[in-house]
Design a protein around this motif. Structure first.
Motif, PDB file in Angstrom:
ATOM      1  N   GLU A   1      69.003 -63.042  70.170  1.00  0.00           N
ATOM      2  CA  GLU A   1      69.600 -62.522  71.401  1.00  0.00           C
ATOM      3  C   GLU A   1      71.058 -62.094  71.231  1.00  0.00           C
ATOM      4  OE1 GLU A   1      68.649 -65.603  70.622  1.00  0.00           O
ATOM      5  OE2 GLU A   1      69.337 -67.101  72.041  1.00  0.00           O
TER       6      GLU A   1
ATOM      7  N   ASP B   1      84.374 -57.488  76.248  1.00  0.00           N
ATOM      8  CA  ASP B   1      83.041 -57.876  76.739  1.00  0.00           C
ATOM      9  C   ASP B   1      82.809 -59.382  76.715  1.00  0.00           C
ATOM     10  OD1 ASP B   1      81.886 -55.593  77.622  1.00  0.00           O
ATOM     11  OD2 ASP B   1      80.817 -55.125  75.761  1.00  0.00           O
TER      12      ASP B   1
ATOM     13  N   ARG C   1      81.604 -61.330  79.895  1.00  0.00           N
ATOM     14  CA  ARG C   1      80.252 -60.912  80.264  1.00  0.00           C
ATOM     15  C   ARG C   1      79.215 -61.481  79.297  1.00  0.00           C
ATOM     16  NH1 ARG C   1      78.456 -55.579  79.094  1.00  0.00           N
ATOM     17  NH2 ARG C   1      76.389 -55.517  80.048  1.00  0.00           N
ATOM     18  N   GLU C   2      79.542 -61.468  78.027  1.00  0.00           N
ATOM     19  CA  GLU C   2      78.593 -61.984  77.032  1.00  0.00           C
ATOM     20  C   GLU C   2      78.377 -63.486  77.206  1.00  0.00           C
ATOM     21  OE1 GLU C   2      79.460 -61.005  72.985  1.00  0.00           O
ATOM     22  OE2 GLU C   2      79.539 -58.850  73.388  1.00  0.00           O
TER      23      GLU C   2
ATOM     24  N   ALA D   1      76.150 -63.970  80.244  1.00  0.00           N
ATOM     25  CA  ALA D   1      74.751 -63.586  80.004  1.00  0.00           C
ATOM     26  C   ALA D   1      74.046 -64.645  79.171  1.00  0.00           C
ATOM     27  CB  ALA D   1      74.697 -62.230  79.305  1.00  0.00           C
ATOM     28  N   ALA D   2      74.751 -65.167  78.157  1.00  0.00           N
ATOM     29  CA  ALA D   2      74.128 -66.190  77.299  1.00  0.00           C
ATOM     30  C   ALA D   2      73.784 -67.423  78.129  1.00  0.00           C
ATOM     31  CB  ALA D   2      75.068 -66.557  76.154  1.00  0.00           C
TER      32      ALA D   2
ATOM     33  N   ASN E   1      70.844 -66.643  80.398  1.00  0.00           N
ATOM     34  CA  ASN E   1      69.566 -66.539  79.689  1.00  0.00           C
ATOM     35  C   ASN E   1      69.149 -67.866  79.068  1.00  0.00           C
ATOM     36  OD1 ASN E   1      69.488 -63.848  80.368  1.00  0.00           O
ATOM     37  ND2 ASN E   1      70.336 -63.135  78.429  1.00  0.00           N
TER      38      ASN E   1
ATOM     39  N   ALA F   1      76.317 -53.217  75.884  1.00  0.00           N
ATOM     40  CA  ALA F   1      75.401 -54.345  75.707  1.00  0.00           C
ATOM     41  C   ALA F   1      74.649 -54.595  77.003  1.00  0.00           C
ATOM     42  CB  ALA F   1      76.187 -55.579  75.298  1.00  0.00           C
ATOM     43  N   LYS F   2      73.304 -54.597  76.928  1.00  0.00           N
ATOM     44  CA  LYS F   2      72.510 -54.815  78.139  1.00  0.00           C
ATOM     45  C   LYS F   2      72.448 -56.289  78.514  1.00  0.00           C
ATOM     46  CE  LYS F   2      69.431 -50.980  77.053  1.00  0.00           C
ATOM     47  NZ  LYS F   2      68.163 -50.695  76.388  1.00  0.00           N
ATOM     48  N   LEU F   3      72.443 -57.148  77.495  1.00  0.00           N
ATOM     49  CA  LEU F   3      72.448 -58.599  77.695  1.00  0.00           C
ATOM     50  C   LEU F   3      71.273 -59.067  78.549  1.00  0.00           C
ATOM     51  CD1 LEU F   3      76.297 -59.027  78.263  1.00  0.00           C
ATOM     52  CD2 LEU F   3      75.041 -59.317  76.133  1.00  0.00           C
ATOM     53  N   LEU F   4      70.117 -58.446  78.338  1.00  0.00           N
ATOM     54  CA  LEU F   4      68.907 -58.885  79.051  1.00  0.00           C
ATOM     55  C   LEU F   4      68.260 -60.039  78.280  1.00  0.00           C
ATOM     56  CD1 LEU F   4      67.487 -55.338  79.846  1.00  0.00           C
ATOM     57  CD2 LEU F   4      68.307 -56.994  81.541  1.00  0.00           C
TER      58      LEU F   4
END
Lengths: 483, 703
Positions: free
Chosen positions: A250, A333, A336-337, A340-341, A344, B131-134
């Motif tokens: 990922e 970024d 945001r990263e 998202a981590a 998820n 980055a889509k980060l899905l």
């Protein structure tokens, strides 16, 4: 699509930098050449390198870079404690400058002679379009000179007659096909994906405490076929290792998170204790070795906080990651990263409002992590790392309010030896006699290094060894063929 | 009627094509490479990636060559500065939304996007990646979907709809990001997926991939159809299962017979390594492959396979085969088909080896064995029974040009423990042979069988059928690691066999020289050490006793190879073969079956017989090609259609006759499945082989 010919002068096994440099050199000298590549795509790991080592190149001369061949030779030999093969090292270093000129003549464009770490000589010749451009350029040149390039066509073994190379056996979609050839150049790129051999030669559990990067399908075909043909072994346990956080499908290579976790802030073991001067992270081999001490855990953590995130957003990196992300690069970024981590449900990236909570998430005794951070912050305040003497420039305290942890693993870019060769890249048997017609180079050949990769004095040496060993093997093979 | 071809020029070369064919495909077929991503030879053209743009005289702009039909007289250029710039821009747009994870991506070096990036020389530094980060979806069986690597080329959607007619993949949107998923974001199983893998096969990036570790071995094609590649004889399982589903049982049998002369026997007793690797196992349960094979072989009306199974013209060569078990007869059969004259020598009164004298009749009816051996004889193989060969020289002197030694492993062994020689102790092979010869094999009331493999269960279940009241199977291995097949163990227990795992026998107790019981120690662990020697960790003080009047040793068998054969043997007493030529130490002598491998399965013996036949045929001057196309070469129907509930279809259960009834005779235990069950079970197949029919896109390096 190319048909497999019955015979050729030279069979090149593998289409990476080594194989292509050999193929073009052989074709330039008038030999008939077939390049066999087991993958559908060409170039293998060579697609990844961004630059290559050379000394006394015209580019360096033009930039007043005065690092000499003698210095590079001494440094490389000193680093290996003279475990490396001195004649081989000398030949490769001496040839490195002319190889840059040769590549330029083929159409490869270099943009810079530089470095991506502190305190190191400017040996890194940056390639426009990185390794992919070298692969594309050399394949185009090879084809223009009549070389047959066969992707998806693995060589399974070497044929010998009267002690000399007589050809190769190829797997043509399940059918065994013989191709007669007086020369074979073995350049399959090592055995980075061979679990059993990695365990046997390095002691690591592949995929568990050591993660391969940039290597696919490297099962050690070249080593196996050369050994089966009587080759001796050298340098099998050397790997090009470093430390990366986070690792996982990922996360993109070189993502902001990876860059943040590579900065020389606080790093701890799975038990919550510091384990190195984090500033060694500027150099792959030392940080790889430091990380590898914690093999039984399989991972360590990079710990940072909001103040460090802010620093990375406003002032950018201290440690550049690759040539693309130099010091000062801002990690826009990163927030945001991280989010998202977390969203998820990643098990590699963690965030918490307190150290205790963070410790609980990463399964570390909270008191231990508290103590480590308190001690580290004290070193930061006093400007002296009593424990590991890290440069005070990299002592930034962790104050919150939010804390982050990213799981780090030992990764490696390839295995760096296996087949014993001499300085002409001729393969030697167990009595040190040359096996006539057999050459090896790049990650398949041993003798260029000691037990680890000399990153600091000779950045870009792995790709340079590939390109130079390929060219030298090609030149030697031309003589052997009487061309 | 074929339409006349249209002439056009591409890069100054004259090319002919069917009118209406795409310019892209026409160029590729002519060996002129045009980069392309969204186009795929098996899918309708789409024209979205803009990598395949070309210049065409009289056409404005840069048309996408995939969606541009050929017109006679067309003048096409595939290279120019303008084209390169447009392609690079298109590539940059694709890469901007693609997670750059080549270094750890499993698709690397099989990835079309990477190869195109290499070809077009795109400088990644210029690209501002987004980055889509899905989240990565690994919740479905077999496949992983990483939307961050998706470039929205739509190949998977077209494969799912147009190629397979399943139609469960859609373009979806979350926030600003587009991605591919099922309509409601449900699992593939709930959406009615057929798990054919077409979406994964056509994906040009790492966005849709097979789960790591599922595709075993170096050969990807073989790994994708594991039932076939796991089968020692490489029987084309999906192909015959397809014929069964279509109701064409003779064709199904013919497929099986393309690789083995014993389809019906295998339908009863194969140890089915294929089922352990069946990809459907990842979804729920594997296909019942063995039972389907049995069904097909017992419904082979007309024997279609015979049409193409005539022996070749006589070669004038004579081969002797020693041993008429599955290995020997397989070798004999294929050598006969290659045109050689073949005589099989069998020391026992009837042919079949372990099929007849090892495996009891309740597992393998004798009529089935008889029928398949008769087919081999009808092909011209001569079987001489009751003849024991002691010397190979004699065979060569009689004018044989080659000998295949397939004498099996018929010599049972006893443990070297006190009392092992007393009255009432038996050895598995001798016991089963007596039983199968119909002789009066006497067992007592309480029987202990030592050993945990299939042979131990054969002995135990035979003993029950001979009237033993209590039968124990005692073995070193723990319950989970017993080598016997699961269904053997289960059926044995149903018949009242008592299993005593994890124990080692230390002596046989006797009274007046007769067996009175067995003394055991419990075992903590048993394993093989680094040198391959078995190691046993017994529990101290755990000595205990099982009363018995009969003890049967079923602890493995050895071959009995007469010294007169003068063959080199391994330290395990097996015939040594050259790993490449399969030749023995004597010229013209090849070997097969248990005598080479040690005790193995029927399918392994057959596979070994095939290899010996190939090697012998080559030795005799043939080409070693023993495979024949016996079944119709029908192209499978690629449109599967959607089927809700497909994933949940459970495996058809075996039906056995009731235990209390079956222990009274040697009649067959497992009943054949009926037509309805065969239709149902065959329809559960994922048809993994369909994926191999999808064309592979050649990368630029191949042009």
């Amino acid at each position: 699509m190319g048909a497999i010919p019955d015979k050729t002068d030279a069979a090149v096994v593998g289409s990476g930098a080594t194989g292509l440099a050999a193929a073009v050199t052989l074709a330039e000298g008038g030999a008939k050449v077939v390049v066999f590549e087991k993958q559908r795509s060409l170039g293998g790991t060579s697609n990844f390198f961004q630059g290559t080592f050379a000394v006394e190149s015209e580019m360096q001369r033009g930039r007043y870079v005065d690092y000499t061949r003698d210095q590079a030779f001494k440094n490389t030999m000193d680093y290996s404690h003279w475990r490396a093969n001195p004649r081989l090292v000398r030949t490769i270093i001496n040839e490195s400058g002319p190889t840059i000129a040769w590549l330029q003549a083929q159409g490869v464009v270099f943009t810079e002679a530089t470095i991506n770490m502190p305190d190191a000589p400017l040996t890194y010749h940056v390639i426009k379009g990185k390794g992919e451009a070298v692969v594309k350029t050399l394949v185009d040149r090879a084809k223009a000179k009549g070389v047959t390039v066969l992707p998806g066509t693995p060589v399974t073994s070497l044929l010998k007659e009267g002690g000399r190379i007589a050809g190769v056996i190829v797997d043509a979609d399940g059918e065994e096909v013989e191709v007669a050839a007086r020369v074979a150049v073995v350049a399959t790129g090592g055995f980075a994906n061979n679990k059993e051999w990695i365990k046997k030669y390095t002691g690591f559990e592949l995929g568990v405490d050591l993660i391969p990067v940039g290597n696919t399908g490297k099962t050690g075909d070249g080593l196996r076929m050369a050994w089966e043909a009587g080759a001796a072994e050298e340098g099998t346990g050397t790997i090009e290792m470093f430390r990366v956080a986070p690792v996982g499908d990922e996360f993109a290579m070189g993502c902001n998170l990876e860059q943040a976790a590579a900065q020389p802030d606080l790093w701890v073991t799975a038990r919550g204790e510091r384990f190195c001067d984090e500033a060694i992270g500027f150099w792959d081999t030392p940080v790889g070795n430091a990380q590898a001490r914690y093999k039984s855990d399989g991972y360590t953590f990079s710990i940072f906080d909001d103040s460090i995130v802010r620093r990375l957003l406003e002032h950018g990196l201290d440690k550049g990651v690759g040539i693309d992300f130099p010091p000062g690069y801002r990690l826009t970024d990163l927030p945001r990263e991280i989010q998202a981590a977390i969203d998820n449900g990643s098990r590699q990236v963690f965030a918490a409002d307190s150290l205790d909570d963070l410790a609980a998430q990463i399964e570390i005794e909270p008191a231990v992590l508290q103590a480590t951070v308190e001690q580290y912050n004290r070193y930061c305040a006093q400007g002296w790392d009593e424990l590991f003497a890290k440069d005070r420039r990299y002592l930034c305290p962790l104050v919150g309010p939010r804390f982050y942890a990213v799981r780090a693993r030992a990764v490696f870019l390839g295995t760096m030896g296996g087949i014993k060769v001499n300085e002409r890249l001729e393969v030697l048997d167990k009595k040190d006699n040359v096996i006539p017609g057999l050459y090896a180079g790049g990650f398949d050949a041993g003798g260029m290094y000691g037990d680890s990769y000399p990153i600091k004095s000779s950045s870009g040496l792995a790709s340079a060894f590939a390109l130079n060993s390929g060219r030298l093997a090609g030149m030697g093979a031309l003589k052997y063929l009487g061309k | 009627m074929d339409e006349p071809l249209a002439a056009l020029t591409i890069d100054g070369r004259d090319v002919e094509a069917r009118p209406g064919a795409g310019v892209l495909q026409t160029a590729l077929e002519a060996g002129i490479y045009i980069p392309h991503l969204c186009d795929h030879p098996d899918l309708p053209p789409y024209g979205v990636c803009r990598l395949c743009v070309v210049e065409i005289d009289g056409v404005a702009g840069l048309p996408a060559s995939c969606v541009t039909p050929v017109v006679a007289g067309m003048v096409v250029r595939t290279r120019s500065e303008r084209i390169s710039a447009a392609r690079r821009l298109a590539m940059e747009l694709l890469l901007a939304g693609h997670q750059a994870d080549c270094g750890t991506c499993q698709k690397y070096l099989n990835c079309e996007l990477q190869s195109l990036k290499q070809y077009l020389g795109v400088e990644e530094l210029r690209i501002k990646r987004h980055a889509k980060l899905l989240p990565l979806n690994s919740s479905n069986p077999l496949f992983v979907h990483d939307p961050n690597k998706c470039v929205l080329c739509g190949r998977c959607v077209r494969a799912c709809w147009d190629l397979r007619g399943v139609g469960i993949l859609y373009y979806r949107k979350r926030g600003d990001e587009f991605y591919i998923d099922t309509a409601q974001g449900t699992s593939l199983a709930e959406a009615g997926c057929r798990f054919c893998g077409a979406c994964v096969e056509v994906c040009p990036t790492g966005a849709m991939q097979d789960k790591e570790g599922l595709i075993k071995g170096d050969n990807r094609k073989a790994g994708l159809v594991p039932c076939k590649s796991t089968c020692p004889a490489e029987i084309d399982v999906p192909r015959y299962v397809r014929f069964i589903r279509e109701g064409d049982y003779p064709a199904a049998t013919a497929v099986i017979r393309e690789k083995v002369p014993f389809p019906h026997v295998l339908g009863y007793v194969c140890d089915r390594p294929c089922e352990a690797e069946c990809r459907r196992r990842e979804i729920n349960e594997p296909i019942s492959i063995r039972e389907l094979k049995r069904f097909a072989a017992s419904h082979d009306e007309g024997g279609l396979w015979r049409e193409r199974a005539a022996p070749k013209d006589p070669t004038g060569k004579r081969v002797a085969v020693i041993g008429s078990g599955p290995a020997g007869l397989t070798a004999a059969y294929y050598l006969r088909l290659q045109g050689h004259e073949v005589t099989v020598f069998e020391s026992l009164p009837a042919a079949g080896g372990m099929l007849r004298y090892g495996i009891p009749g309740y597992r393998l009816p004798r009529a089935v064995v008889d029928r398949e051996i008769r087919e081999i004889e009808e092909a011209g193989v001569v079987i001489e029974t009751g003849v024991r060969i002691e010397s190979l020289d004699a065979l060569f002197e009689q004018g044989h040009d080659g000998v295949v030694v397939a004498v099996g492993a018929h010599q049972g062994q006893k443990l070297r423990i006190p009392g092992a020689g007393s009255r009432g102790t038996l050895v598995s092979t001798d016991f089963l042979r007596e039983v199968n010869l119909g002789k009066d094999a006497a067992v007592g009331r309480r029987v202990v069988v030592l050993g945990g493999g299939n042979v131990a269960f054969d002995c135990a279940r035979a003993a029950r059928r001979l009237g033993a009241e209590e039968v124990f199977v005692a073995c070193l291995e723990c319950r989970e690691e017993m080598p016997a097949a699961d269904d053997e163990i289960r059926q044995g227990e149903e018949e009242g066999i008592i299993i005593r795992p994890s124990r080692t026998s230390t002596r046989i107790l006797t009274e007046d020289g007769r067996v009175a019981g067995v003394e055991f120690l419990d075992v903590n662990a048993c394993y093989f050490d680094e040198d391959g020697f078995p190691q046993i960790e017994a529990v101290e003080g755990s000595t205990h006793l099982v009363e018995a009047d009969t003890v049967i040793f079923a602890i493995g068998q050895r071959p009995d190879i007469p010294d007169g054969f003068d063959l080199a043997k391994t330290d395990r007493g097996l015939i040594e073969l050259d790993p490449l030529t399969f030749s023995s130490s004597r010229e013209g002598v090849f070997a097969a079956g248990d005598a080479v491998t040690g005790t193995a399965s029927v399918i392994k013996a057959i596979a070994s017989g095939r290899r010996a036949a190939i090697a012998m045929d080559r030795y005799l001057g043939g080409n070693g090609r023993i495979d024949r196309k016996l079944a119709p070469q029908a192209e499978p129907q690629g449109r599967l259609g959607s089927e809700s509930g497909f994933a949940a279809l459970g495996r058809a259960a075996d039906t056995c006759s009731p235990p209390e009834e079956r222990v009274r005779s040697f009649c067959e235990v497992v009943r054949s499945m009926d037509q309805g069950a065969a239709e149902y079970e065959s329809s559960r197949c994922l048809q993994c082989d369909l994926r191999l029919k999808i064309k592979t896109v050649d990368f630029w390096g191949s042009y």
